[in-house]
Design an enzyme around this catalytic site. Structure first.
Site, PDB file in Angstrom:
ATOM      1  N   LYS A 163     -13.236  -6.468  -6.270  1.00  0.00           N
ATOM      2  CA  LYS A 163     -14.111  -5.322  -6.474  1.00  0.00           C
ATOM      3  C   LYS A 163     -13.364  -4.157  -7.110  1.00  0.00           C
ATOM      4  CE  LYS A 163     -14.017  -4.754  -1.436  1.00  0.00           C
ATOM      5  NZ  LYS A 163     -14.813  -4.799  -0.214  1.00  0.00           N
ATOM      6  N   LYS A 215      -8.209 -13.635  -8.915  1.00  0.00           N
ATOM      7  CA  LYS A 215      -9.288 -13.581  -7.939  1.00  0.00           C
ATOM      8  C   LYS A 215     -10.336 -12.549  -8.367  1.00  0.00           C
ATOM      9  CE  LYS A 215      -9.648 -12.332  -3.185  1.00  0.00           C
ATOM     10  NZ  LYS A 215      -9.030 -11.777  -2.018  1.00  0.00           N
ATOM     11  N   LYS A 247       0.818  -1.210   0.000  1.00  0.00           N
ATOM     12  CA  LYS A 247       0.000   0.000   0.000  1.00  0.00           C
ATOM     13  C   LYS A 247       0.850   1.257   0.000  1.00  0.00           C
ATOM     14  CE  LYS A 247      -4.349  -1.717   1.879  1.00  0.00           C
ATOM     15  NZ  LYS A 247      -5.274  -1.708   3.009  1.00  0.00           N
TER      16      LYS A 247
END
Ligand code: TRP
Length: 336
Positions: free
Chosen positions: A204, A201, A119
């Protein structure tokens, strides 16, 4: 009147961030198991809105998404009477214990978290201390409730490891205070793949909207997305290596209908992928119909939602405060 019982079920805690509407993958891989565990475990489920602050969401949007996620948790059938369903920031003990645990976490071990490293690279313009302390807040979420099991996906396993390390260190230095939690990995349907690239995978955050199905997609959209799902050129519905697209659709179909792969192969013997895809879409639509209906009903009654969230927070706080007080005493803080 409360029934008197001597039986103690193992405690389960999990939480989800209110960042966006969960996908069918989140539902089959995680949320549906949350519901299935409610019978056999003493379950606590939270909307992790404090964790969401690390990415600086727009305040009105965060409020809305938190309420929506709370409504969605109730919609999938989590029972706020039988279990504890709450919003993290409404229970102050989480932030308070997180600070104490910060002081029992080594800078080096927190620096090793791969999610933090990923991140910080992806959002180099906002590497805040919250992002660094994120797993320690997560540890507080878990340890406050003396959780025995934490259902987590692969991406959170390292965070559960550091939680266990922090708890053990605290217990060793200050005396037994926290239960050491175990990861709980679901059995079936653990990993649902993208409809467009079934080696990846379902996510979203996928830029291709056809790759994932959201829990709140209307039926016609679900049908459309399944019709355009990537398959292969064999034109035979069977579960086998190298048939990632079909394997994924079979897994989804199996999870929604309860049928095993052999039964599915028999059902579609001699039929083409077109029929199969429509049947998978229909099964998903049926699976999600009650969830979507509940969601619409709940979102139309914000007063009920807020009241239920307040009750959930009160229930959670009663339990959390017991652990918090114990921890405060152990580290030498004066209690009023
Ligand atoms: N970090 C988790 C995620 O992004 C959410 C979370 C917060 C969580 N607190 C938790 C998960 C406690 C399990 C237990 O998925």
């Amino acid at each position: 009147m409360e029934a008197v019982t001597t039986e103690r079920k193992p405690i389960v805690l999990s939480a989800i961030q209110p960042t966006s509407v969960p996908t069918l993958g989140n539902y089959i891989g995680a949320l549906r198991n949350w519901k299935l565990m409610c019978e056999d475990y003493d379950c606590l489920y939270a909307v992790a809105d404090l964790h969401a602050l690390t990415v600086h969401p727009e305040p009105a949007k965060l409020r809305q998404q938190t309420l929506e996620m709370y409504a969605l948790l109730l919609s999938i059938g989590l029972d706020p009477e039988k279990n504890t369903v709450f919003i993290q920031s409404m229970v102050p003990a989480h932030a308070e214990l997180a600070w104490i645990l910060d002081c029992y976490t080594m800078f080096g071990e927190a620096s090793r978290m791969t999610q933090f490293k990923d991140k910080s690279q992806k959002h180099a313009d906002n590497v805040n201390v919250g992002l660094f302390a994120y797993p320690i807040l997560m540890a507080a979420d878990i340890l406050l409730y003396q959780a025995n099991f934490v259902p987590v996906g692969a991406d959170q396993k390292q965070h559960l490891e550091i939680c266990r390390d922090i708890a053990s260190r605290f217990n060793t230095l200050r005396g037994n205070t926290f239960t050491i939690p175990e990861p709980f990995i679901g059995k079936v349907g653990a990993s649902i793949k993208s409809l467009q690239d079934p080696t990846q995978k379902m996510s979203k955050s996928d830029p291709n909207p056809k790759a994932s199905v959201s829990l709140l997609d209307p039926p016609e959209m679900i049908l459309k997305k399944f019709k355009s799902a990537v398959t292969d050129s064999e034109a035979c519905v069977r579960y086998a290596d190298g048939k990632d697209g079909i394997n994924n659709l079979m897994t989804i179909y199996s999870c929604c209908t309860g049928r095993d792969f052999a039964a599915i192969e028999a059902e579609f013997a001699g039929k083409g992928y077109g029929d199969f895809k429509v049947k998978v879409a229909e099964a998903v639509i049926e699976e999600l119909r009650p969830v979507q209906e509940n969601y619409r009903r709940l979102m139309a009654d914000k007063a009920y939602l807020m009241q239920t969230a307040a009750q959930g927070a009160e229930k959670a706080a009663r339990r959390a405060n017991k652990t918090l007080f114990k921890a405060k005493k152990k580290v030498g803080l004066l209690l009023p």
